[in-house]
Enzyme design. Structure first.
Site, PDB file in Angstrom:
ATOM      1  N   SER A 134     -67.097 106.390  67.940  1.00 40.00           N
ATOM      2  CA  SER A 134     -68.266 106.975  68.599  1.00 40.00           C
ATOM      3  C   SER A 134     -68.167 108.492  68.552  1.00 40.00           C
ATOM      4  O   SER A 134     -67.056 109.045  68.528  1.00 40.00           O
ATOM      5  CB  SER A 134     -68.303 106.520  70.060  1.00 40.00           C
ATOM      6  OG  SER A 134     -69.287 107.213  70.786  1.00 40.00           O
ATOM      7  N   TYR A 147     -64.019 106.148  78.067  1.00 42.07           N
ATOM      8  CA  TYR A 147     -64.574 105.654  76.800  1.00 42.07           C
ATOM      9  C   TYR A 147     -64.295 106.658  75.684  1.00 42.07           C
ATOM     10  O   TYR A 147     -63.845 106.285  74.600  1.00 42.07           O
ATOM     11  CB  TYR A 147     -66.079 105.416  76.967  1.00 42.07           C
ATOM     12  CG  TYR A 147     -66.781 104.961  75.709  1.00 42.07           C
ATOM     13  CD1 TYR A 147     -66.706 103.639  75.302  1.00 42.07           C
ATOM     14  CD2 TYR A 147     -67.537 105.849  74.952  1.00 42.07           C
ATOM     15  CE1 TYR A 147     -67.370 103.206  74.153  1.00 42.07           C
ATOM     16  CE2 TYR A 147     -68.205 105.432  73.810  1.00 42.07           C
ATOM     17  CZ  TYR A 147     -68.112 104.107  73.413  1.00 42.07           C
ATOM     18  OH  TYR A 147     -68.766 103.693  72.284  1.00 42.07           O
TER      19      TYR A 147
END
Length: 173
Positions: A134, A147
């Site tokens: 990501s 995350y």
């Protein structure tokens, strides 16, 4: 070619499984909860894919499910490590257990699955490992520290294993 894809109950995993099956790959589409498999089955049917896709239960945080899928369906030519969880919130509020849960799925799950499929890829002197990371792993985002850190770790793992596995003709992206 046979492809193993994690996190196929929705999102990128579901779309990747449908696209790969439609392109003629033998797909093993996995998810933690097979009750969510209806979405994937419907998407496969809508794409006109009647064969070439198996749906299997796999929780990347549980080695017994990893081993069961690899034994039953392997060897694999392609691995797509897509499974992931996102838990937003300030790092001050997210508990250690919640942070560890994110790392167990988003980082260690990919590492453990890669370890499980790579020996056959080495034997076959061929393979492709796709790790879904990501932008959050490269650029910090508000209320996304755990995350982002897990995805940053996966980026580092990908870069290192790319070099390590190159001599076996295994690509890591």
């Amino acid at each position: 070619k046979k492809v193993l894809i994690t996190g196929c109950s929705s999102g990128f995993g579901l779309l990747t499984a449908v696209s790969a099956a439609k392109a003629g790959f033998d797909v093993v589409a996995t998810m933690r909860n097979l009750d969510k498999g209806k979405n994937l089955k419907n998407a496969l049917a809508a794409a006109g894919v009647c064969v070439g896709a198996e749906i299997a239960e796999l929780d990347v945080t549980k080695p017994e499910t990893i081993n069961a899928v690899v034994r039953r369906y392997g060897p694999f030519d392609i691995l797509v490590n897509n499974a992931g969880i996102l838990m937003g919130g300030s790092f001050l509020d997210i508990t250690d257990a919640e942070m560890r849960s994110i790392f167990e799925t988003d980082y260690f799950g990919a590492v453990n699955l890669t370890r499980a499929v790579v020996p056959d890829m080495i034997k076959n002197k061929n393979g492709l490992i796709i790790n879904i990371t990501s932008l959050a792993g490269r650029v910090g985002h508000l209320f996304n520290a755990a995350y982002g850190a897990a995805k940053h770790a996966l980026i580092g793992f990908s870069r290192s294993t790319r070099i390590e596995l190159r001599k076996f003709h295994i690509k890591v992206v």
